[in-house]
Write an enzyme that holds these catalytic residues in place. Structure first.
Site, short mmCIF file in Angstrom:
data_model
loop_
_atom_site.label_atom_id
_atom_site.label_comp_id
_atom_site.label_asym_id
_atom_site.label_seq_id
_atom_site.Cartn_x
_atom_site.Cartn_y
_atom_site.Cartn_z
N VAL A 189 -53.92 4.83 -10.02
CA VAL A 189 -52.73 4.40 -9.71
C VAL A 189 -51.13 4.18 -9.06
O VAL A 189 -50.29 4.33 -8.49
CB VAL A 189 -52.59 2.58 -10.24
N LYS A 190 -51.34 6.04 -10.20
CA LYS A 190 -50.46 7.03 -10.10
C LYS A 190 -49.54 7.06 -8.92
O LYS A 190 -50.36 7.22 -7.95
CB LYS A 190 -50.03 7.59 -11.66
#
Ligand code: PLP
Length: 383
Positions: A189-190
């Site tokens: 998700v980064k």
């Protein structure tokens, strides 16, 4: 379903991994150094040390500073568990700082208040978090940390690409202009993804060398020694990031400008689309010095005024195909920390937690997705 975040993996990323798989090194190979060099250059730091994940990056930072029993660190309560847990990995204690309820960030005021709760423990590090991508007041926090004999370690997984300007010194999160080290994560998700992956940046060559040694068992190969020889002056871990994943990281890093531009454009569209809901929904406040690449689209919702619980809103959004998440449950309220430190009231963290919600934000989203999310949110809130 629009998740709150997700990776963007393209054909050339896959080709880069395939090429690494055909090479001679699956783990410690030339791509590790290439990724580290490119990363250091991107954020403007002298050194970057790749490691297994963002949690390992924090653990290595604590080990490199020789934080241990009898020591304390300060971490904000609004963060992922790992920011606090890294102190416990090395036997140190965590003093939780409150946050500003409109930004979710640790401030010089909340740090000063936390420092009053040290209870005689030796402060070694302050770990501010650039929540969602907005930068904390680094010079303000640094002045307080330094006066207390400690350094800053920025927990920066949300803020890859975030620009800062404190007066006349423009910089990037990760350049370590105000900190001893900054840590990053490449969780899917980064902003860039390697699956699992992390990085520590620093301008201090001695810290960089220690980080490298500690990520691989604490082993060193003295110059001029016999070819088979290695020594272990201190105990370390296997926190290496394999060549395969560094190849993916290098490929992803080359796209950072495009990913960042897309995140900025989507965030701007959200701000415009959310404006009519301002009575009930506001994006998190932006500090003046922060020009973020947002990792999370954090909004604060007045659920009470809307007459809906957060659970109702989250479930209605989910039924409309909109994924959300809460960043974060205050870490000081976790059973482990409650049991260790007793009850602690941090009103800013409580207020942030009661209202926050992260809406979908990732480069693969279309403009129309933003409109759809905001439409579903308006419906869920009954406006
Ligand atoms: C993601 C994250 C971490 C941990 O990173 P992992 O790579 O999942 O170990 C630590 N701190 C913050 C603020 C994060 O967002």
């Amino acid at each position: 379903m629009l998740p709150y975040g997700r990776q963007t993996i393209e054909d050339d990323d896959i080709a880069a991994v395939a090429q690494a798989l055909r090479g001679d090194f699956l783990t410690t190979g030339p791509t590790v150094e290439a990724f580290e060099r490119a990363f250091a250059e991107t954020v403007g730091a002298r050194h970057a040390v790749a490691c297994a994940n963002g949690t390992a990056a924090l653990h290595l930072a604590m080990l490199a500073l020789e934080v241990g029993p009898g020591d304390a660190i300060v971490a904000p309560s609004i963060t992922f568990l790992a920011t606090a847990n890294c102190a416990r990995f090395v036997g140190a204690e965590v003093v939780f700082a409150d946050v500003d309820p409109t930004t979710g960030l640790m401030t010089p005021q909340t740090l000063a208040e936390a420092l009053a709760r040290l209870d005689g423990r030796r402060l070694r590090a302050v770990l501010p978090v650039h929540l969602r991508g907005d930068a904390v007041d680094l010079p303000g926090l640094k002045a307080l940390a330094e006066a207390a004999g400690a350094v800053l370690v920025e927990d920066a997984p949300h803020a890859l690409g975030t620009r800062v300007n404190f007066g006349n010194e423009a910089g990037l999160v990760g350049d370590c202009a105000h900190s001893a080290m900054a840590t990053f994560s490449f969780h899917p998700v980064k902003t860039i993804a390697t699956g699992e992956g992390g990085m520590v940046t620093t301008n201090d060559p001695a810290l960089a060398e220690r980080l490298r040694r500690l990520r691989s068992h604490g082993m060193v190969r003295p110059e001029g020694a016999d070819p088979w020889w290695y020594e272990m002056p201190e105990v370390g871990f296997n926190y290496r990031l394999p060549d395969i994943l560094c190849a993916l990281g290098l490929s992803q890093l080359a796209k950072l400008d495009r990913f960042a531009a897309r995140r900025r454009a989507l965030a701007a569209r959200y701000e415009t689309a959310l404006a009519p809901l301002a009575r009930l929904v506001r994006p998190a406040a932006r500090p003046a010095w922060s020009d973020p690449v947002l990792h999370l689209m954090s909004v604060l919702i007045d659920f009470e005024a809307a007459g809906r619980s957060r659970r109702q809103v989250v479930e209605t959004l989910k039924a409309r195909g909109v994924g959300t998440q809460v960043h974060y449950i205050p870490v000081h309220t976790q059973p482990y920390y409650r049991q260790r430190y007793g009850e602690l009231d941090l009103p800013g963290a409580r207020a942030w937690y009661e209202r926050c919600l992260s809406l979908p934000l990732y480069p693969g989203m279309e403009d129309a997705d933003v409109d759809r999310v905001v439409g579903a949110l308006a419906e869920a809130l009954g406006v």
